[in-house]
Design a protein around this motif. Sequence first.
Motif, PDB file in Angstrom:
ATOM      1  N   SER A 153       0.885  -1.252   0.061  1.00 46.07           N
ATOM      2  CA  SER A 153       0.312  -0.254   0.383  1.00 46.07           C
ATOM      3  C   SER A 153       0.783   0.895  -0.101  1.00 46.07           C
ATOM      4  CB  SER A 153      -0.582  -0.312   1.105  1.00 46.07           C
ATOM      5  OG  SER A 153      -0.220   0.252   2.222  1.00 46.07           O
ATOM      6  N   LYS A 154       0.139   2.336  -0.962  1.00 47.50           N
ATOM      7  CA  LYS A 154       1.419   3.551  -0.750  1.00 47.50           C
ATOM      8  C   LYS A 154       1.914   3.506   0.651  1.00 47.50           C
ATOM      9  CE  LYS A 154       0.382   5.157  -6.086  1.00 47.50           C
ATOM     10  NZ  LYS A 154      -0.765   4.316  -6.519  1.00 47.50           N
ATOM     11  N   ASN A 155       0.462   3.519   1.609  1.00 45.78           N
ATOM     12  CA  ASN A 155       1.469   4.581   2.779  1.00 45.78           C
ATOM     13  C   ASN A 155       1.144   3.351   3.948  1.00 45.78           C
ATOM     14  OD1 ASN A 155      -1.276   7.112   0.824  1.00 45.78           O
ATOM     15  ND2 ASN A 155       0.689   7.725   2.343  1.00 45.78           N
ATOM     16  N   VAL A 156       1.331   4.165   4.822  1.00 44.85           N
ATOM     17  CA  VAL A 156       1.268   3.617   6.038  1.00 44.85           C
ATOM     18  C   VAL A 156      -0.038   4.410   6.654  1.00 44.85           C
ATOM     19  CG1 VAL A 156       2.136   3.061   8.103  1.00 44.85           C
ATOM     20  CG2 VAL A 156       3.565   2.849   6.367  1.00 44.85           C
ATOM     21  N   LEU A 157      -0.845   3.622   7.893  1.00 44.01           N
ATOM     22  CA  LEU A 157      -1.417   4.349   8.415  1.00 44.01           C
ATOM     23  C   LEU A 157      -1.498   4.659   9.954  1.00 44.01           C
ATOM     24  CD1 LEU A 157      -5.146   3.553   5.801  1.00 44.01           C
ATOM     25  CD2 LEU A 157      -3.132   4.557   5.365  1.00 44.01           C
ATOM     26  N   VAL A 158      -1.967   5.636  10.150  1.00 44.84           N
ATOM     27  CA  VAL A 158      -2.438   5.441  11.942  1.00 44.84           C
ATOM     28  C   VAL A 158      -3.463   5.185  12.225  1.00 44.84           C
ATOM     29  CG1 VAL A 158      -2.003   6.786  13.874  1.00 44.84           C
ATOM     30  CG2 VAL A 158       0.504   6.960  11.981  1.00 44.84           C
ATOM     31  N   SER A 159      -3.981   4.031  12.006  1.00 45.41           N
ATOM     32  CA  SER A 159      -6.058   3.649  11.937  1.00 45.41           C
ATOM     33  C   SER A 159      -5.946   3.553  13.106  1.00 45.41           C
ATOM     34  CB  SER A 159      -5.702   2.500  11.341  1.00 45.41           C
ATOM     35  OG  SER A 159      -6.071   2.456  10.451  1.00 45.41           O
ATOM     36  N   ALA A 166      -2.646   2.048  15.546  1.00 45.03           N
ATOM     37  CA  ALA A 166      -2.424   1.387  15.324  1.00 45.03           C
ATOM     38  C   ALA A 166      -1.355   1.923  13.765  1.00 45.03           C
ATOM     39  CB  ALA A 166      -2.865  -0.323  15.885  1.00 45.03           C
ATOM     40  N   LEU A 167      -0.561   1.061  13.476  1.00 44.74           N
ATOM     41  CA  LEU A 167       0.210   1.310  12.387  1.00 44.74           C
ATOM     42  C   LEU A 167       0.149   0.429  11.363  1.00 44.74           C
ATOM     43  CD1 LEU A 167       3.798   3.154  12.499  1.00 44.74           C
ATOM     44  CD2 LEU A 167       2.090   3.896  11.877  1.00 44.74           C
ATOM     45  N   MET A 168      -0.302   0.740   9.888  1.00 46.37           N
ATOM     46  CA  MET A 168      -0.992  -0.482   9.262  1.00 46.37           C
ATOM     47  C   MET A 168      -0.795  -0.383   7.814  1.00 46.37           C
ATOM     48  SD  MET A 168      -5.247  -1.167  10.852  1.00 46.37           S
ATOM     49  CE  MET A 168      -5.448  -1.239  12.313  1.00 46.37           C
ATOM     50  N   PHE A 169      -0.451  -1.652   7.156  1.00 48.77           N
ATOM     51  CA  PHE A 169       0.141  -1.226   6.184  1.00 48.77           C
ATOM     52  C   PHE A 169      -0.249  -2.513   5.581  1.00 48.77           C
ATOM     53  CE2 PHE A 169       3.419  -4.149   5.838  1.00 48.77           C
ATOM     54  CZ  PHE A 169       4.548  -3.786   6.939  1.00 48.77           C
ATOM     55  N   ARG A 170      -0.712  -2.476   3.811  1.00 47.50           N
ATOM     56  CA  ARG A 170      -1.632  -3.589   3.421  1.00 47.50           C
ATOM     57  C   ARG A 170      -0.203  -4.513   2.317  1.00 47.50           C
ATOM     58  NH1 ARG A 170      -7.857  -2.496   2.498  1.00 47.50           N
ATOM     59  NH2 ARG A 170      -7.667  -1.575   0.807  1.00 47.50           N
ATOM     60  N   ILE A 171      -0.292  -5.355   1.910  1.00 40.97           N
ATOM     61  CA  ILE A 171       0.361  -6.002   1.272  1.00 40.97           C
ATOM     62  C   ILE A 171      -0.730  -7.215   0.096  1.00 40.97           C
ATOM     63  CG2 ILE A 171       2.713  -5.951   2.241  1.00 40.97           C
ATOM     64  CD1 ILE A 171       2.711  -8.986   2.863  1.00 40.97           C
ATOM     65  N   ALA A 172      -0.457  -7.461  -1.072  1.00 40.21           N
ATOM     66  CA  ALA A 172      -0.612  -8.255  -1.852  1.00 40.21           C
ATOM     67  C   ALA A 172      -0.005  -8.583  -2.732  1.00 40.21           C
ATOM     68  CB  ALA A 172      -1.897  -7.879  -2.597  1.00 40.21           C
TER      69      ALA A 172
END
Lengths: 336, 336, 336, 336
Positions: free
Chosen positions: B162-168, B175-181
């Motif tokens: 994912s382009k960004n790391v989110l603070v969700s 929490a810091l969150m990022f996604r991969i596929a």
Amino acid sequence: MKKFRTRVKETLDPGFGTRYQQDAKRLINKDGTFNVIRKGVGFSSRNVYQDLIKMSWTRFFFATMLLIFSLNTIFSLIYMGIGMEDIEGEIRGQGFFHNFSQAFYFSFQTFTTVGYGRLSPVGDLSSFVAAIEAMVGLMCFALVTGLLYGRFSRPNISLEYSKNVLVSPYKDGWALMFRIANRRQSLLMNMKASVSLTFKEATNGEMMRRYFVLNLERKNILFFPLSWTIVHPIDSESPFYEIDLNTINDYDLEIMIQMEGFDETFGNVVHSRYSYLPSEIEIGAKFQPAFKTDKKGNVILDMDDLHIFDKVPYQQSEMGNQKLNADRNIENQKEK
Amino acid sequence: MKKFRTRVKETLDPGFGTRYQQDAKRLINKDGTFNVIRKGVGFSSRNVYQDLIKMSWTRFFFATMLLIFSLNTIFSLIYMGIGMEDIEGEIRGQGFFHNFSQAFYFSFQTFTTVGYGRLSPVGDLSSFVAAIEAMVGLMCFALVTGLLYGRFSRPNISLEYSKNVLVSPYKDGWALMFRIANRRQSLLMNMKASVSLTFKEATNGEMMRRYFVLNLERKNILFFPLSWTIVHPIDSESPFYEIDLNTINDYDLEIMIQMEGFDETFGNVVHSRYSYLPSEIEIGAKFQPAFKTDKKGNVILDMDDLHIFDKVPYQQSEMGNQKLNADRNIENQKEK
Amino acid sequence: MKKFRTRVKETLDPGFGTRYQQDAKRLINKDGTFNVIRKGVGFSSRNVYQDLIKMSWTRFFFATMLLIFSLNTIFSLIYMGIGMEDIEGEIRGQGFFHNFSQAFYFSFQTFTTVGYGRLSPVGDLSSFVAAIEAMVGLMCFALVTGLLYGRFSRPNISLEYSKNVLVSPYKDGWALMFRIANRRQSLLMNMKASVSLTFKEATNGEMMRRYFVLNLERKNILFFPLSWTIVHPIDSESPFYEIDLNTINDYDLEIMIQMEGFDETFGNVVHSRYSYLPSEIEIGAKFQPAFKTDKKGNVILDMDDLHIFDKVPYQQSEMGNQKLNADRNIENQKEK
Amino acid sequence: MKKFRTRVKETLDPGFGTRYQQDAKRLINKDGTFNVIRKGVGFSSRNVYQDLIKMSWTRFFFATMLLIFSLNTIFSLIYMGIGMEDIEGEIRGQGFFHNFSQAFYFSFQTFTTVGYGRLSPVGDLSSFVAAIEAMVGLMCFALVTGLLYGRFSRPNISLEYSKNVLVSPYKDGWALMFRIANRRQSLLMNMKASVSLTFKEATNGEMMRRYFVLNLERKNILFFPLSWTIVHPIDSESPFYEIDLNTINDYDLEIMIQMEGFDETFGNVVHSRYSYLPSEIEIGAKFQPAFKTDKKGNVILDMDDLHIFDKVPYQQSEMGNQKLNADRNIENQKEK
């Protein structure tokens, strides 16, 4: 000659055995091979293949040329035996060398399957031999294709080891240090180092090999983009602890190194071995930094800088080479 | 500028060292490589091979064409040097370019072993050179065969991050969150994530790199057919715990990611690296679902959806970013 | 409908997530793939290669033929465009098809580098195109060589799974049993089985996937020359313990199997996935022996025998499907 | 016949099962294969490939020749069916064999793509068939290329096992000993040995296979440049402890060996299996040294020396074969 202290736990031999004869060479060569000659193995196509895979490019080139030219010479002689009149289009002439050169060109044009057709077989026998030769030629190039791929894709590792092991200042004592760097563009990961010491010693009149594992400040790193200095602190757990290092040339010792890593390009685990003899141990020296940063922010790692060190005065402490067991324990806790 | 809290356990450097100069670039590039330039390596056939294996298809195509055309040009010039009368069947003419084109066609017909025969060598020298050229040509295509196979079969991985790391929002904190596929059709298994934080900080006047491992809600998954959201809870064990995330752009930090998995198609372990800089951290945001189910019951995973998120209001709690250690422990127990 | 008992420890999802929509298909197909469609991936040479590696031989044959004939057709049309008078030796004639067939034969003789020479290029343009075509042809066959090798050497596994999962008598209760055998000549070693259960259940009005790992009587075997019956005892630790198995068709469940082994021929770890739906569960049945010994002492393993079972009367005990926890513990101790 | 003592912990079967019929052969053959015949597998291109990879070079050579000559014969007959007048340049003649030989030479010149052109197709049909044949030929050699590479690069191991297992003096008792050496030039590392005993015994009237793991003095070595003597001490934990070894031929036993190592040349884990029957157990014997050092300091390892032993008088002690459990424990502590 002072004996190596035995308070330190001895290690089982890593597979070399303990009863080496006195005139045996070093255990591990500079290129990571062992001084063992196998006999009674017989011919093995696999061993020939592995030799062809591992030999230098120059030797491989000449071996390939030799094979191709020998096969073509044999086929040329067969065509001459059959009779040059069976090959259509050749320039009629006399003498062995004239005919041989014509047969040789025909042979090569068949072997490479280029088959211009100016020279072509007409008789039954030469047609049949030419069919066989074309097949042999294709097989040869099939083999060469496999060998070329095998040579390139063989998972291996090329590490630059510093020319010397240094006895360097470390905390308030001394440590053995050497450095390595990756000579390849490929990424190495999960590098693990294991260093051991072997020496020959007369035990009850018999020469025996003894082995010690050397503790390392750090046994592994996750990434290996730069150089890595491997450090063995000469503390009370070191077999060097009570040795006067100035007399190290008196011992018939060998420092054996085994590196393991994961080569990302080949997706394979790779190993490297190396060994240092006493003459390569530099007492009282300190490595200069191995890499620098350029103006663009790139880190420059020069293989030649890996070997450079400065001299520092060495003096053994009274109690042995190091007194820092306490410090080391703290370090260990930090690592965990 | 508030310092990173040091109550959290620092980690040993993963191999980059701690004494980077201030103007050094990021440690891990977006494509997973490191900013290191090797010198003093000398020529290595292996490095050339690896470059050819890793370069883009466009560059590989032009490199191959360049090689083949250069070799043919060299052989053409050799044939012209020998004399065009040694090649039978060429269309007699004058001028360098006429002769060169004839020699070039003959050369190509030899190099590719097509050997029509309209053009064929008659003299001894040209016959010999043609034999060599046919052999060189076959070797070239043997090499290309190996390179093509090597390019395709090299075990590697292509993940979409994912382009960004989110603070969700996460539980009752953040929490810091990022996604991969997986961008490939190949099946990935046994995926493992490890995320760490590095930043530069002046310690006793000297710039030092410091490293922290970031705890993850979940470190591995068995199958990876869909997307995976990697979650670092900002709890009291996180180095971000006492940081005001609104000021995150002030820190010279880098979030480094290392993914490991088993690619079933190649039967090999593969790795991926990635890193995020502060400008890519999105404070107060929530990912939209990454996949949907169509009418036939298939799950649709669109790479473009991986990056999509909604903004949510972010507010730091008084006591730090999260108070849910207790909850987290329960979560951990469930996982065990 | 009776709910699955929740006293048994639930497992984290293996990567599929828990929020599947109600109309989603089974998670694992019979061939071990997942029902996921990737979008937004763009063109990838690697994906094309993997498709070519994985497709059936029939499809691969036609794909190769299509490629070769298409390329030849394109080159034929180019030669026609240049003009047939540029090709020496063709049988002069009229009409598109006559010329096309001549151009096509010339093209094929060039593409395969057979180059008889009866047809050969004379003009500059046709000579140049022919040189390119010969090169393209060789590249094509280089690619096919790599693809053929890639297809054969891809490490994979072909297991025969019994058509049904049986609920068989086991000690003084019941157990789920299925059998596998290796369809290949290659030796499989260090086989590991992991079996889990997933089903959809309405939780607080929302459909959720839940996952349970099923305990096995034996999780791995060292050698796998014969068949292996994998046994899940339905004891108090089983999610099936309190279920009336006669109503198993009412549940939307799936038994997911993951096998891992080491294929000695390829020197590689291989995986196999499979799943059973409720309709494939046979309540009250017992497998017949899967192998027999012939007169020469060879053990005969017939894949067709793997599926054969005899019916046995099934009756659920009062207290659940099995009462043999005590026995099981003894069994476990023996295994350790 | 004295029964094997059961005080020693029995092992789970390694995958062979316990209910073998009485006339079944040995479990592991001398070449490491199992006596199992698979049926109902159907045709599998993969199995054909693996057969071609594993067969001897002689058989592989003849299989390849058979394939190529069969294809050429088929194509020759097709050209004769089309009519010899469609092939230009053939020497006109009569009789089946004259025409067949002409067609066969043309076929071979097409199949190998040598295509001299003296013989060339003129008719539409023969031109088309020749195009197909050239393609088939290239495919064949593509396949052969892959097979040759596959044969050479298959990760495997070739160990020389000593012809006999010796019952040798060991400490103050006896031990089973056998030796292995690497027949290849490739470096083997991280060798692991596991030895187990199986025998058939009537239990409650039914013949059952039983399995025991044999403890080893040392289970693994790091490097394997020389020979390795694997030692099973016959102490109170050994199933041989209370057996009169002079009667060992009375038992239907088999000593099964599984070796594992890492082949550095292929970067792959390799396995070897072997088994000894009672007739190969030599009671009261001692191995002679397997290697010697030459004048240059090289260690010479001769495969033929691996099998040589001297006889020593064997006498069983009263209390069983060995009383050295105490010693063994000390040994174990040293190893840890």
